[in-house]
Design a protein around this motif. Structure first.
Motif, PDB file in Angstrom:
ATOM      1  N   VAL A 128       0.846  -1.191   0.000  1.00  0.00           N
ATOM      2  CA  VAL A 128       0.000   0.000   0.000  1.00  0.00           C
ATOM      3  C   VAL A 128       0.884   1.244   0.000  1.00  0.00           C
ATOM      4  N   LEU A 129       0.434   2.250  -0.721  1.00  0.00           N
ATOM      5  CA  LEU A 129       1.051   3.573  -0.670  1.00  0.00           C
ATOM      6  C   LEU A 129       0.010   4.498  -0.062  1.00  0.00           C
ATOM      7  N   ARG A 130       0.282   4.935   1.146  1.00  0.00           N
ATOM      8  CA  ARG A 130      -0.650   5.814   1.840  1.00  0.00           C
ATOM      9  C   ARG A 130      -0.411   7.251   1.373  1.00  0.00           C
ATOM     10  N   LYS A 131      -1.476   7.965   1.113  1.00  0.00           N
ATOM     11  CA  LYS A 131      -1.354   9.365   0.690  1.00  0.00           C
ATOM     12  C   LYS A 131      -1.123  10.225   1.925  1.00  0.00           C
ATOM     13  N   ARG A 132      -0.018  10.922   1.928  1.00  0.00           N
ATOM     14  CA  ARG A 132       0.365  11.794   3.032  1.00  0.00           C
ATOM     15  C   ARG A 132       0.774  13.152   2.470  1.00  0.00           C
ATOM     16  N   TRP A 133       0.900  14.123   3.336  1.00  0.00           N
ATOM     17  CA  TRP A 133       1.302  15.455   2.905  1.00  0.00           C
ATOM     18  C   TRP A 133       2.693  15.445   2.274  1.00  0.00           C
ATOM     19  N   TYR A 134       3.554  14.534   2.719  1.00  0.00           N
ATOM     20  CA  TYR A 134       4.937  14.524   2.258  1.00  0.00           C
ATOM     21  C   TYR A 134       5.166  13.681   0.995  1.00  0.00           C
ATOM     22  N   ASN A 135       4.135  12.998   0.498  1.00  0.00           N
ATOM     23  CA  ASN A 135       4.347  12.236  -0.731  1.00  0.00           C
ATOM     24  C   ASN A 135       3.375  12.636  -1.849  1.00  0.00           C
ATOM     25  N   ARG A 136       2.858  13.841  -1.737  1.00  0.00           N
ATOM     26  CA  ARG A 136       1.999  14.380  -2.801  1.00  0.00           C
ATOM     27  C   ARG A 136       2.844  15.152  -3.796  1.00  0.00           C
ATOM     28  N   ASN A 137       2.343  15.245  -5.011  1.00  0.00           N
ATOM     29  CA  ASN A 137       3.029  16.060  -6.006  1.00  0.00           C
ATOM     30  C   ASN A 137       2.497  17.500  -5.960  1.00  0.00           C
ATOM     31  N   TYR A 138       2.890  18.307  -6.898  1.00  0.00           N
ATOM     32  CA  TYR A 138       2.537  19.730  -6.918  1.00  0.00           C
ATOM     33  C   TYR A 138       1.030  19.969  -6.920  1.00  0.00           C
ATOM     34  N   THR A 172      -1.792  15.156  -5.733  1.00  0.00           N
ATOM     35  CA  THR A 172      -2.090  13.739  -5.916  1.00  0.00           C
ATOM     36  C   THR A 172      -0.844  12.905  -5.645  1.00  0.00           C
ATOM     37  N   GLN A 173      -1.001  11.588  -5.677  1.00  0.00           N
ATOM     38  CA  GLN A 173       0.127  10.695  -5.401  1.00  0.00           C
ATOM     39  C   GLN A 173       1.282  11.002  -6.350  1.00  0.00           C
ATOM     40  N   TYR A 174       2.467  11.115  -5.802  1.00  0.00           N
ATOM     41  CA  TYR A 174       3.681  11.373  -6.564  1.00  0.00           C
ATOM     42  C   TYR A 174       4.007  10.147  -7.417  1.00  0.00           C
ATOM     43  N   GLY A 175       4.245  10.356  -8.712  1.00  0.00           N
ATOM     44  CA  GLY A 175       4.503   9.258  -9.636  1.00  0.00           C
ATOM     45  C   GLY A 175       5.698   8.405  -9.267  1.00  0.00           C
ATOM     46  N   GLY A 176       6.736   9.010  -8.734  1.00  0.00           N
ATOM     47  CA  GLY A 176       7.910   8.243  -8.315  1.00  0.00           C
ATOM     48  C   GLY A 176       7.588   7.274  -7.202  1.00  0.00           C
ATOM     49  N   SER A 177       6.708   7.671  -6.302  1.00  0.00           N
ATOM     50  CA  SER A 177       6.290   6.765  -5.221  1.00  0.00           C
ATOM     51  C   SER A 177       5.411   5.643  -5.754  1.00  0.00           C
ATOM     52  N   LEU A 178       4.567   5.964  -6.732  1.00  0.00           N
ATOM     53  CA  LEU A 178       3.744   4.915  -7.360  1.00  0.00           C
ATOM     54  C   LEU A 178       4.643   3.852  -7.984  1.00  0.00           C
ATOM     55  N   PHE A 179       5.693   4.289  -8.661  1.00  0.00           N
ATOM     56  CA  PHE A 179       6.615   3.328  -9.251  1.00  0.00           C
ATOM     57  C   PHE A 179       7.391   2.580  -8.163  1.00  0.00           C
ATOM     58  N   SER A 180       7.878   3.301  -7.171  1.00  0.00           N
ATOM     59  CA  SER A 180       8.695   2.695  -6.111  1.00  0.00           C
ATOM     60  C   SER A 180       7.965   1.586  -5.373  1.00  0.00           C
ATOM     61  N   MET A 181       6.661   1.759  -5.186  1.00  0.00           N
ATOM     62  CA  MET A 181       5.917   0.747  -4.422  1.00  0.00           C
ATOM     63  C   MET A 181       5.894  -0.604  -5.131  1.00  0.00           C
ATOM     64  N   THR A 182       6.181  -0.617  -6.429  1.00  0.00           N
ATOM     65  CA  THR A 182       6.164  -1.868  -7.178  1.00  0.00           C
ATOM     66  C   THR A 182       7.566  -2.370  -7.519  1.00  0.00           C
ATOM     67  N   ASP A 183       8.562  -1.542  -7.355  1.00  0.00           N
ATOM     68  CA  ASP A 183       9.876  -1.800  -7.935  1.00  0.00           C
ATOM     69  C   ASP A 183      10.497  -3.158  -7.602  1.00  0.00           C
ATOM     70  N   PRO A 184      10.653  -3.576  -6.354  1.00  0.00           N
ATOM     71  CA  PRO A 184      11.455  -4.778  -6.130  1.00  0.00           C
ATOM     72  C   PRO A 184      10.706  -6.108  -6.208  1.00  0.00           C
ATOM     73  N   PHE A 185       9.400  -6.095  -6.278  1.00  0.00           N
ATOM     74  CA  PHE A 185       8.641  -7.313  -5.972  1.00  0.00           C
ATOM     75  C   PHE A 185       8.691  -8.408  -7.025  1.00  0.00           C
ATOM     76  N   TRP A 186       8.563  -8.079  -8.305  1.00  0.00           N
ATOM     77  CA  TRP A 186       8.628  -9.150  -9.304  1.00  0.00           C
ATOM     78  C   TRP A 186       9.975  -9.865  -9.229  1.00  0.00           C
ATOM     79  N   MET A 187      11.058  -9.099  -9.100  1.00  0.00           N
ATOM     80  CA  MET A 187      12.387  -9.704  -9.039  1.00  0.00           C
ATOM     81  C   MET A 187      12.549 -10.554  -7.781  1.00  0.00           C
ATOM     82  N   LEU A 188      12.189 -10.005  -6.628  1.00  0.00           N
ATOM     83  CA  LEU A 188      12.365 -10.742  -5.377  1.00  0.00           C
ATOM     84  C   LEU A 188      11.547 -12.025  -5.340  1.00  0.00           C
TER      85      LEU A 188
END
Length: 145
Positions: free
Chosen positions: A40-50, A53-69
């Motif tokens: 889960v990526l929780r929406k917080r004041w520190y991870n919003r974009n300009y 809404t949810q920052y795109g880098g965080s959306l990508f990061s939440m998925t990054d390691p899992f297929w490989m691991l």
């Protein structure tokens, strides 16, 4: 990754890992058989974009390691698994918490084993939808292993 680490302990470690911890990303579950993960990526004041809404880098990061691991652990010793490429398609603005799930199937593992039986390199794409709790698609991340 140490072979003796359990899925449960890896989940705990990942939840303290700074790239996840400071982005509002939580690993909710990693299956004991390494075939499933939920994040889960929780929406917080520190991870919003300009625009709030949810920052795109965080959306990508939440998925990054899992297929490989997960794939690495399911295939076991003797296999080398790396991320080769990635892409993200933004579908709708993320205005709330979002979730992603990863499922490793028998068919996927059989395909990878068959394609690499002689030690050949094998590239495959795997897709992860990122959704709100009510099922709205926010983004789709594709990873090539």
């Amino acid at each position: 990754m140490p072979a003796q680490i359990s899925a449960r302990n890896l989940r705990r470690i990942m939840n303290l890992w700074p790239p996840f911890l400071f982005c509002g990303i939580r690993v909710l579950e990693i299956g004991d058989d390494w075939r499933y993960a939920r994040v889960v990526l929780r929406k917080r004041w520190y991870n919003r974009n300009y625009v709030g809404t949810q920052y795109g880098g965080s959306l990508f990061s939440m998925t990054d390691p899992f297929w490989m691991l997960l794939t690495l652990r399911c295939l076991g010793p003797g296999f080398i698994v790396w991320d080769q490429a990635a892409a993200i398609d933004f579908v709708a603005p993320g205005r709330e918490d979002v979730h992603a799930e990863f499922c490793i199937s028998d068919a996927m593992l059989e395909d990878l084993r068959a394609a690499t039986v002689g030690g050949e390199k094998c590239l495959r794409w795997y897709e992860t939808p990122i959704r709100t709790s009510d099922g709205q698609l926010i983004a789709t991340v594709r990873k090539q292993l």
